[in-house]
Scaffold this motif. Sequence first.
Motif, PDB file in Angstrom:
ATOM      1  N   MET A   1      46.548  43.381  36.183  1.00 30.68           N
ATOM      2  CA  MET A   1      46.789  42.710  37.447  1.00 30.68           C
ATOM      3  C   MET A   1      47.189  41.259  37.157  1.00 30.68           C
ATOM      4  SD  MET A   1      44.100  42.499  40.619  1.00 30.68           S
ATOM      5  CE  MET A   1      44.729  43.421  41.979  1.00 30.68           C
ATOM      6  N   THR A   2      48.267  40.789  37.764  1.00 31.09           N
ATOM      7  CA  THR A   2      48.725  39.426  37.532  1.00 31.09           C
ATOM      8  C   THR A   2      47.851  38.427  38.283  1.00 31.09           C
ATOM      9  OG1 THR A   2      50.204  39.372  39.436  1.00 31.09           O
ATOM     10  CG2 THR A   2      51.123  40.251  37.354  1.00 31.09           C
ATOM     11  N   GLU A   4      48.906  36.176  40.305  1.00 27.61           N
ATOM     12  CA  GLU A   4      49.405  36.144  41.677  1.00 27.61           C
ATOM     13  C   GLU A   4      48.826  37.284  42.513  1.00 27.61           C
ATOM     14  OE1 GLU A   4      51.376  35.820  38.996  1.00 27.61           O
ATOM     15  OE2 GLU A   4      52.400  33.911  39.239  1.00 27.61           O
ATOM     16  N   SER A   5      48.742  38.487  41.939  1.00 33.40           N
ATOM     17  CA  SER A   5      48.193  39.613  42.697  1.00 33.40           C
ATOM     18  C   SER A   5      46.681  39.470  42.883  1.00 33.40           C
ATOM     19  CB  SER A   5      48.557  40.950  42.059  1.00 33.40           C
ATOM     20  OG  SER A   5      48.067  41.048  40.750  1.00 33.40           O
ATOM     21  N   GLN A   6      45.993  38.862  41.923  1.00 29.98           N
ATOM     22  CA  GLN A   6      44.561  38.592  42.086  1.00 29.98           C
ATOM     23  C   GLN A   6      44.338  37.606  43.228  1.00 29.98           C
ATOM     24  OE1 GLN A   6      43.900  37.389  37.938  1.00 29.98           O
ATOM     25  NE2 GLN A   6      42.303  38.951  37.836  1.00 29.98           N
ATOM     26  N   GLU A   8      46.410  37.039  45.782  1.00 30.46           N
ATOM     27  CA  GLU A   8      46.738  37.723  47.035  1.00 30.46           C
ATOM     28  C   GLU A   8      45.590  38.613  47.491  1.00 30.46           C
ATOM     29  OE1 GLU A   8      50.462  39.808  46.705  1.00 30.46           O
ATOM     30  OE2 GLU A   8      51.515  37.977  46.071  1.00 30.46           O
ATOM     31  N   ALA A   9      44.981  39.356  46.555  1.00 30.42           N
ATOM     32  CA  ALA A   9      43.864  40.243  46.899  1.00 30.42           C
ATOM     33  C   ALA A   9      42.654  39.437  47.370  1.00 30.42           C
ATOM     34  CB  ALA A   9      43.497  41.119  45.698  1.00 30.42           C
ATOM     35  N   TYR A  10      42.390  38.321  46.695  1.00 30.60           N
ATOM     36  CA  TYR A  10      41.265  37.460  47.084  1.00 30.60           C
ATOM     37  C   TYR A  10      41.472  36.926  48.502  1.00 30.60           C
ATOM     38  CZ  TYR A  10      38.403  33.229  47.309  1.00 30.60           C
ATOM     39  OH  TYR A  10      37.538  32.241  47.694  1.00 30.60           O
ATOM     40  N   THR A  23      44.981  30.885  53.186  1.00 31.27           N
ATOM     41  CA  THR A  23      46.389  31.167  52.893  1.00 31.27           C
ATOM     42  C   THR A  23      47.255  29.951  53.207  1.00 31.27           C
ATOM     43  OG1 THR A  23      46.058  33.535  53.288  1.00 31.27           O
ATOM     44  CG2 THR A  23      48.326  32.715  53.409  1.00 31.27           C
TER      45      THR A  23
END
Length: 130
Positions: A1-2, A4-6, A8-10, A23
């Motif tokens: 997981m990148t 950036e994706s971590q 976004e998920a957070y 955000t």
Amino acid sequence: MTVESQIEAYLAGQPEPKRTELTQLHERIRGLMPDAELWFLDGTDASGKVVSNPNVGYGRQADRDFYRVGISANTSGISVYLMGFEDRTHLPRTIGDTIGKATVTGYCVKFRKLADIDLEVLDAAIRSVP
């Protein structure tokens, strides 16, 4: 997981209205620091024990392997971490009276919601981080 994706998920995992505010703050900091390295710390130590709230970081300190600016959700609102000031009185002295309804320590600005603070003062503090 990148990273950036971590991030976004957070952010997506936060309850409203904190999700929207984090955000907005994330996008604001990215605008102020567009080339900054991104960090995501999940709040656990090497053994998997929870030691802090998860946080998103921006930039890299010149003298240590850690971010310069960070954000995190906390039980009462949002924390913004401004790291690297040698003088622990710098933030309270320079923005403590002008940031708005927030608690300001040597490296952290903690508030309930974005509307409680002066975002221009926060922007200036972020830009001043060494």
